[in-house]
Design a protein around this motif. Structure first.
Motif, short mmCIF file in Angstrom:
data_model
loop_
_atom_site.label_atom_id
_atom_site.label_comp_id
_atom_site.label_asym_id
_atom_site.label_seq_id
_atom_site.Cartn_x
_atom_site.Cartn_y
_atom_site.Cartn_z
N ALA A 29 0.63 -1.36 -0.03
CA ALA A 29 0.38 -0.16 0.30
C ALA A 29 0.97 1.21 0.08
CB ALA A 29 -1.06 -0.27 1.43
N LEU A 32 1.36 2.72 -3.62
CA LEU A 32 0.54 3.12 -4.32
C LEU A 32 0.50 4.62 -3.67
CD1 LEU A 32 -2.03 0.00 -4.47
CD2 LEU A 32 -0.54 0.18 -5.56
N ASP A 34 -1.58 7.91 -3.70
CA ASP A 34 -2.86 8.45 -2.80
C ASP A 34 -3.51 7.71 -1.71
OD1 ASP A 34 -5.39 10.22 -3.02
OD2 ASP A 34 -6.40 8.65 -3.75
N HIS A 47 -8.13 -1.37 0.20
CA HIS A 47 -7.44 -0.27 -0.17
C HIS A 47 -6.67 -0.75 -1.44
CE1 HIS A 47 -5.11 3.21 0.28
NE2 HIS A 47 -4.35 2.38 0.19
N GLU A 50 -8.50 -1.06 -5.10
CA GLU A 50 -8.77 0.07 -5.57
C GLU A 50 -7.88 0.78 -6.42
OE1 GLU A 50 -10.76 2.45 -2.73
OE2 GLU A 50 -12.76 0.91 -2.32
N ARG A 51 -6.73 0.88 -5.40
CA ARG A 51 -5.31 1.00 -6.35
C ARG A 51 -5.43 1.56 -7.37
NH1 ARG A 51 -7.75 3.80 -2.80
NH2 ARG A 51 -7.37 5.11 -1.44
N ALA A 54 -7.15 2.38 -10.39
CA ALA A 54 -6.49 3.05 -10.79
C ALA A 54 -6.33 3.24 -12.39
CB ALA A 54 -6.18 3.95 -9.59
#
Length: 66
Positions: A29, A32, A34, A47, A50-51, A54
């Motif tokens: 995480a 990645l 944001d 999380h 989703e990333r 993106a």
């Protein structure tokens, strides 16, 4: 018989992430872009998923040439 059971094939990205430890997911995480990194495993998995989906992570070579 092996000491641990190793999966031969992981069919989805979600299953692959669910097989990781919390520490491994936190490290991923951090790579990645944001957002604040969650602490619970289920939240970390979503999380990261989703990333990874993106648009900012998509390769420029995959875009159509106009």
């Amino acid at each position: 018989m092996p000491y641990y059971s190793q999966l031969e094939k992981i069919p989805t990205r979600l299953e692959a992430l669910n097989h990781q430890t919390v520490d491994q997911l936190k490290a991923l995480a951090q790579l990645l872009p944001d957002g604040k990194i969650p602490t619970r495993k289920a939240e970390l998995v979503s999380h990261v998923m989703e990333r990874m989906q993106a648009k900012s992570l998509r390769s420029p070579r995959c875009r159509k040439i106009r």
